[in-house]
Design a protein around this motif. Sequence first.
Motif, PDB file in Angstrom:
ATOM      1  N   SER A  98      -0.414   6.445  -7.521  1.00  0.00           N
ATOM      2  CA  SER A  98      -1.613   5.886  -7.376  1.00  0.00           C
ATOM      3  C   SER A  98      -4.357   5.932  -7.034  1.00  0.00           C
ATOM      4  O   SER A  98      -4.597   6.074  -8.103  1.00  0.00           O
ATOM      5  N   ALA A  99      -3.053   6.887  -6.014  1.00  0.00           N
ATOM      6  CA  ALA A  99      -4.278   7.585  -6.108  1.00  0.00           C
ATOM      7  C   ALA A  99      -5.086   9.141  -6.633  1.00  0.00           C
ATOM      8  O   ALA A  99      -5.778   9.532  -6.842  1.00  0.00           O
ATOM      9  N   ASP A 100      -4.015   9.348  -7.631  1.00  0.00           N
ATOM     10  CA  ASP A 100      -4.227  10.411  -8.739  1.00  0.00           C
ATOM     11  C   ASP A 100      -5.407   9.798  -9.673  1.00  0.00           C
ATOM     12  O   ASP A 100      -5.784  10.753 -10.268  1.00  0.00           O
ATOM     13  N   TRP A 101      -5.923   8.562  -9.297  1.00  0.00           N
ATOM     14  CA  TRP A 101      -6.322   8.359 -10.926  1.00  0.00           C
ATOM     15  C   TRP A 101      -8.145   9.141  -9.831  1.00  0.00           C
ATOM     16  O   TRP A 101      -9.153   8.286 -10.305  1.00  0.00           O
ATOM     17  N   ASP A 102      -8.449   9.157  -8.394  1.00  0.00           N
ATOM     18  CA  ASP A 102      -8.875   8.682  -7.748  1.00  0.00           C
ATOM     19  C   ASP A 102     -10.009  10.074  -8.318  1.00  0.00           C
ATOM     20  O   ASP A 102      -9.358  11.035  -8.585  1.00  0.00           O
ATOM     21  N   THR A 120      -8.637  -0.594 -13.055  1.00  0.00           N
ATOM     22  CA  THR A 120      -8.779   1.123 -13.305  1.00  0.00           C
ATOM     23  C   THR A 120     -10.207   0.851 -14.363  1.00  0.00           C
ATOM     24  O   THR A 120      -9.289   0.561 -15.516  1.00  0.00           O
ATOM     25  N   GLU A 127       0.648   4.024  -2.731  1.00  0.00           N
ATOM     26  CA  GLU A 127       0.910   5.439  -2.349  1.00  0.00           C
ATOM     27  C   GLU A 127       1.777   6.084  -3.047  1.00  0.00           C
ATOM     28  O   GLU A 127       1.320   7.599  -3.776  1.00  0.00           O
ATOM     29  N   LYS A 154       0.849  -1.171   0.035  1.00  0.00           N
ATOM     30  CA  LYS A 154      -0.559  -0.494  -0.241  1.00  0.00           C
ATOM     31  C   LYS A 154       0.451   1.363   0.323  1.00  0.00           C
ATOM     32  O   LYS A 154       0.220   2.211  -0.763  1.00  0.00           O
ATOM     33  N   GLU A 214      -5.050  -4.260  -8.765  1.00  0.00           N
ATOM     34  CA  GLU A 214      -5.853  -2.618  -9.013  1.00  0.00           C
ATOM     35  C   GLU A 214      -7.001  -2.544 -10.131  1.00  0.00           C
ATOM     36  O   GLU A 214      -5.904  -3.560 -11.696  1.00  0.00           O
ATOM     37  N   HIS A 251     -11.656   3.829  -9.856  1.00  0.00           N
ATOM     38  CA  HIS A 251     -10.266   3.079 -10.070  1.00  0.00           C
ATOM     39  C   HIS A 251     -10.228   2.875  -8.019  1.00  0.00           C
ATOM     40  O   HIS A 251     -10.612   3.786  -7.427  1.00  0.00           O
ATOM     41  N   GLU A 252     -10.019   1.354  -8.430  1.00  0.00           N
ATOM     42  CA  GLU A 252      -9.594   0.683  -6.444  1.00  0.00           C
ATOM     43  C   GLU A 252      -8.618  -0.094  -6.727  1.00  0.00           C
ATOM     44  O   GLU A 252      -7.907  -0.616  -7.917  1.00  0.00           O
TER      45      GLU A 252
END
Length: 163
Positions: free
Chosen positions: A84-88, A108, A80, A76, A106, A95-96
């Motif tokens: 990876s959170a840039d897609w949220d 997307t 980070e 995780k 992952e 994205h999850e």
Amino acid sequence: MKLKKMVLGLLALLGAVVLVACGAGTKKSADFQLLTQGQSDIRNHIEYQGDKMTLLKTTTTVLYSAIGANSKDDAKLMMEAQGSADWDGIKGITHEVEYKDDRFIETTSVDLNKVDFDKLGELMQLQTANGEKAKYLSYKLTKENFVNQGYTEVKDGKYKELE
């Protein structure tokens, strides 16, 4: 770092797609897989009409051992750090990341009819043949790029499993 290379490689592959004019046709789909046993499994599901892609769903499974992670928490932190959170939270993108005992998965999904191509261009490089702003992704050129990168086309949902 292998994780960064895998994620950036996938994004570069998608971003390198050259965009061309749209053709009309019925809605179709295609699936592609890049499997590296003992490391990762990248699956791409594409829906398209004519040459215009309407949906791109990527499911990437990576074994922790392949990226040097010892636990879910290590993986995780690595994800980070890779952004990876840039897609949220972007319209048209879901994205999850799910962390399992020995791997993460992952997923997307990009609805290419709803996504803002300016925002998408911030996440991955979009190129066009004439240098103009991207308006859609070409199925034909995406398929060519996948095949050139070692992906195999999957028929009838018969994916190989990551071991």
